[in-house]
Design an enzyme around this catalytic site. Structure first.
Site, PDB file in Angstrom:
ATOM      1  N   TYR A   1      93.528  29.494  19.778  1.00 28.24           N
ATOM      2  CA  TYR A   1      93.298  28.543  18.667  1.00 28.24           C
ATOM      3  C   TYR A   1      93.399  29.280  17.327  1.00 28.24           C
ATOM      4  O   TYR A   1      92.385  29.683  16.750  1.00 28.24           O
ATOM      5  CB  TYR A   1      91.918  27.907  18.780  1.00 28.24           C
TER       6      TYR A   1
ATOM      7  N   TRP B   1      89.523  24.785  13.101  1.00 27.27           N
ATOM      8  CA  TRP B   1      89.057  23.553  13.745  1.00 27.27           C
ATOM      9  C   TRP B   1      87.736  23.113  13.119  1.00 27.27           C
ATOM     10  O   TRP B   1      86.883  23.954  12.786  1.00 27.27           O
ATOM     11  CB  TRP B   1      88.880  23.759  15.253  1.00 27.27           C
TER      12      TRP B   1
ATOM     13  N   TRP C   1      84.787  21.134  14.080  1.00 30.17           N
ATOM     14  CA  TRP C   1      83.400  21.380  14.541  1.00 30.17           C
ATOM     15  C   TRP C   1      83.195  22.839  14.890  1.00 30.17           C
ATOM     16  O   TRP C   1      82.082  23.348  14.808  1.00 30.17           O
ATOM     17  CB  TRP C   1      82.944  20.388  15.597  1.00 30.17           C
TER      18      TRP C   1
ATOM     19  N   GLN D   1      86.941  15.163  14.488  1.00 31.37           N
ATOM     20  CA  GLN D   1      86.197  15.785  15.585  1.00 31.37           C
ATOM     21  C   GLN D   1      84.720  15.442  15.429  1.00 31.37           C
ATOM     22  O   GLN D   1      84.317  14.950  14.371  1.00 31.37           O
ATOM     23  CB  GLN D   1      86.399  17.313  15.545  1.00 31.37           C
TER      24      GLN D   1
ATOM     25  N   ASP E   1      88.179  17.359  25.598  1.00 31.59           N
ATOM     26  CA  ASP E   1      89.510  16.795  25.837  1.00 31.59           C
ATOM     27  C   ASP E   1      89.728  16.159  27.209  1.00 31.59           C
ATOM     28  O   ASP E   1      90.151  15.036  27.325  1.00 31.59           O
ATOM     29  CB  ASP E   1      90.575  17.891  25.670  1.00 31.59           C
TER      30      ASP E   1
ATOM     31  N   ARG F   1      92.672  24.726  32.302  1.00 35.36           N
ATOM     32  CA  ARG F   1      93.078  23.915  31.143  1.00 35.36           C
ATOM     33  C   ARG F   1      93.412  22.485  31.571  1.00 35.36           C
ATOM     34  O   ARG F   1      93.569  22.209  32.763  1.00 35.36           O
ATOM     35  CB  ARG F   1      94.324  24.544  30.481  1.00 35.36           C
TER      36      ARG F   1
ATOM     37  N   TYR G   1      87.632  23.564  32.152  1.00 36.99           N
ATOM     38  CA  TYR G   1      87.427  23.158  30.753  1.00 36.99           C
ATOM     39  C   TYR G   1      86.240  22.197  30.631  1.00 36.99           C
ATOM     40  O   TYR G   1      85.107  22.613  30.852  1.00 36.99           O
ATOM     41  CB  TYR G   1      88.749  22.562  30.269  1.00 36.99           C
TER      42      TYR G   1
ATOM     43  N   GLU H   1      84.796  31.328  26.031  1.00 36.38           N
ATOM     44  CA  GLU H   1      84.864  29.946  25.543  1.00 36.38           C
ATOM     45  C   GLU H   1      83.949  29.052  26.391  1.00 36.38           C
ATOM     46  O   GLU H   1      83.212  28.233  25.870  1.00 36.38           O
ATOM     47  CB  GLU H   1      86.324  29.467  25.633  1.00 36.38           C
TER      48      GLU H   1
END
Ligand code: DGY
Length: 429
Positions: free
Chosen positions: A31, A35, A37, A107, A169, A201, A352, A396
Site C-alpha cells: 500500500y 489511506w 483510516w 473509508q 474488503d 488476499r 484477510y 498486517e
C-alpha cells in the site's frame, strides 16, 4: 522478552520506514499511497513520539478532500506507479485542491475521533485548541457529507457503496454481492497478489465486483442518487456507522472545548442511535448485523463488525459484555478477536477479513470496553494483542488460530496502535 520500550522503539522505526514526506504508507510495497483510516490510526501513534508529524499526517490526508466535504479512501502519490487500481480508474474527482489525485469513495470515518485523540496528546492546551480550531470545519463537513449524500429515505444511517469503503474488503458479509457475477467492462491488473500470498488476499471474483463498482460509481460522477437504482451494493455497515457515531461524539467534545455548538446536535444523535439499534440489531444472533439497502434485509452473516457498537458508544455495558462473551464462546481455539467467528460460513483463518485478527479492530474494541468500564475484559484483550505483536511483529493481520503474521510486514497501523496501547494502557480522557 522484548520490553515495552523496545517495542515502542521498533514501532517508531516502522513508522519512520514507511514515511513519505508528509504521509505514512500503510505498508512499504503493498500500500504505497495514503489511506484514510490508516492515516487516522497512524496519527494517534505518531502523536506519542512526534506530535508535529502526527499533525502533518492529518494535514496531508485533508489535502485530498473534496468540494462536497468527502475525504477519499486513497490520496494518491503521483510518483508511485506500482499500484493498481491507479487514479485513471477515478476520473474527474472533485478535489478541492486540483493538484491532488484521489479515489472516488471513502473509508470508515474514524478521523474526527483520531483528531480528538491526537489533540489530547498535546499537553499545551492553547496549541491543542488552535489545532482543533483549524480542523473543526473540515471534520464537520466530512461527517455532514455522509449525512447529506449517503443516506436513503428517512433513515439517518450511512450507506456504503463499495466493499473497500467498509475497510473489510472481502468480508463474508459481502458475499451476497460478489457471488452474482458482476465484472468490469475493461481488463484490470492486480499488484497485491504479486506482493503477498494470494491465499491471504481477496479472490478474483471479489476483485471483479470491486472493479465493476469502481466503473459504475465513476460513470455516475460519484453521485449515489444516480447509481443507487443500478448498484448491487448499498449497505448499512455496522462498523462504518459505529465509527460515524463515535466521531460525532468526539467532534462534539472538540466543539465544546472550542466553545462552539455541537457538530451533531442531540436530536440527530438520538435519531441515529435509535436507527442503528432498531435496524441493525439481530436478536437471534445476539449481535449487530449489516443491512442490504437494495434487498431490504439484514445480511445474515456474523462478523466482528457486529461488535463495533461497543466502540461507537451504541451499546451499554451489559449488552456489550453479553455480545463479546457470546462472540468468544463461538470462537473456540481462536485468538481474539477473529474477524469472523469459525462457525460462520465463509470463515477462513488466513484470508484477510474472513477470520484473521486485526490490531485496529482489537484497539477499537479495547477503547470501547474501557469507556464502558469493562476494564478487565479490555485489559485481557490489550495484553493478548500486545503478545501477538511481541511474537510476530507488526504484521498486517494474524492467523485466527496460530497467530502467525500474515499480509504486509511492518504494517503502519499495527505499529502506531501498539504505541498507543503501551503508552495509554488505560482509558484515555
Ligand atoms: C483498498 O484500497 O481499500 C483496498 O483495501 C486495497 O487492498
Amino acid at each position: 522478552m522484548i520490553s515495552d520500550d523496545q517495542l515502542i522503539e521498533q514501532a517508531t522505526a516502522v513508522l519512520r520506514g514507511n514515511d513519505v514526506e508528509g504521509y505514512t504508507k500503510p505498508s512499504r510495497r503493498l500500500y504505497p499511497h495514503q489511506w484514510n483510516w490508516d492515516s487516522a490510526f497512524i496519527a494517534i501513534g505518531l502523536a506519542h513520539v512526534d506530535w508535529p508529524r502526527a499533525v502533518r499526517e492529518i494535514e496531508t490526508l485533508l489535502s485530498g478532500r473534496w468540494t462536497n466535504g468527502m475525504i477519499p479512501h486513497i490520496r494518491y502519490n503521483r510518483a508511485v506507479e506500482d499500484y493498481a487500481p491507479g487514479p485513471e480508474w477515478w476520473p474527474d474527482v472533485p478535489v478541492l485542491d486540483r493538484r491532488q489525485v484521489t479515489s472516488g469513495i471513502s473509508q470508515p470515518p474514524v478521523l474526527p475521533s483520531a483528531v480528538y485523540d491526537v489533540g489530547m496528546l498535546q499537553p499545551d492546551e492553547t496549541r491543542r485548541r488552535r489545532w482543533w480550531a483549524q480542523l473543526f470545519l473540515p471534520l464537520r463537513e466530512f461527517l455532514q457529507f455522509f449525512a447529506r449524500e449517503r443516506t436513503v429515505g428517512a433513515s439517518p444511517l450511512v450507506v456504503i457503496v463499495h466493499p473497500w469503503e467498509s475497510g473489510a474488503d472481502n468480508s463474508p458479509r459481502w458475499d451476497f454481492a460478489t457471488g452474482r457475477g458482476f465484472r468490469p467492462s475493461r481488463p484490470y491488473r492486480r499488484v497485491d497478489t504479486t506482493v503477498v500470498d494470494a491465499a491471504a488476499r481477496p479472490t478474483a471474483r471479489d476483485y471483479d465486483l470491486y472493479m465493476y463498482l469502481v466503473e459504475l460509481i465513476a460513470a455516475h460522477r460519484y453521485d449515489l442518487a444516480a447509481y443507487l437504482p443500478k448498484t448491487p451494493f448499498a449497505v448499512y455497515d455496522a462498523l462504518f456507522n459505529a465509527a460515524w457515531y463515535r466521531s460525532a461524539l468526539d467532534l462534539n467534545r472538540i466543539a465544546a472545548a472550542l466553545g462552539q455548538p455541537p457538530a451533531v446536535d442531540a436530536a440527530a444523535l438520538g435519531a441515529f442511535r435509535g436507527a442503528y439499534r432498531g435496524m441493525l440489531w439481530d436478536e437471534q444472533a445476539g449481535l449487530f448485523r449489516d443491512f442490504d439497502v437494495k434487498g431490504g434485509t439484514l445480511i445474515p452473516v456474523d462478523t466482528v463488525a457486529g461488535l463495533m457498537a461497543i466502540y461507537g458508544g451504541l451499546a451499554d455495558a451489559d449488552e456489550s459484555e453479553k455480545m463479546i462473551d457470546a462472540y468468544y464462546e463461538r470462537s473456540p481455539g481462536c485468538l481474539r478477536l477473529p474477524s469472523v467467528p469459525p462457525d460462520q460460513g465463509g470463515f477462513d483463518p488466513v484470508k484477510y477479513w474472513r477470520g484473521p485478527v486485526w490490531v485496529s479492530i482489537n484497539w477499537m474494541a479495547i477503547r470501547g470496553l474501557q469507556r464502558l468500564g469493562l476494564v478487565s475484559k479490555a485489559e485481557d484483550l490489550r495484553v493478548q494483542t500486545l503478545d501477538l505483536i511481541r511474537r510476530e511483529g507488526y504484521s498486517e493481520y494474524f492467523h485466527a488460530h496460530s497467530g502467525q503474521g500474515l499480509g504486509g510486514n511492518d504494517f503502519s497501523w499495527s505499529a502506531a496502535l501498539t504505541i498507543d496501547l503501551l503508552r495509554r494502557p488505560e482509558v484515555p480522557a
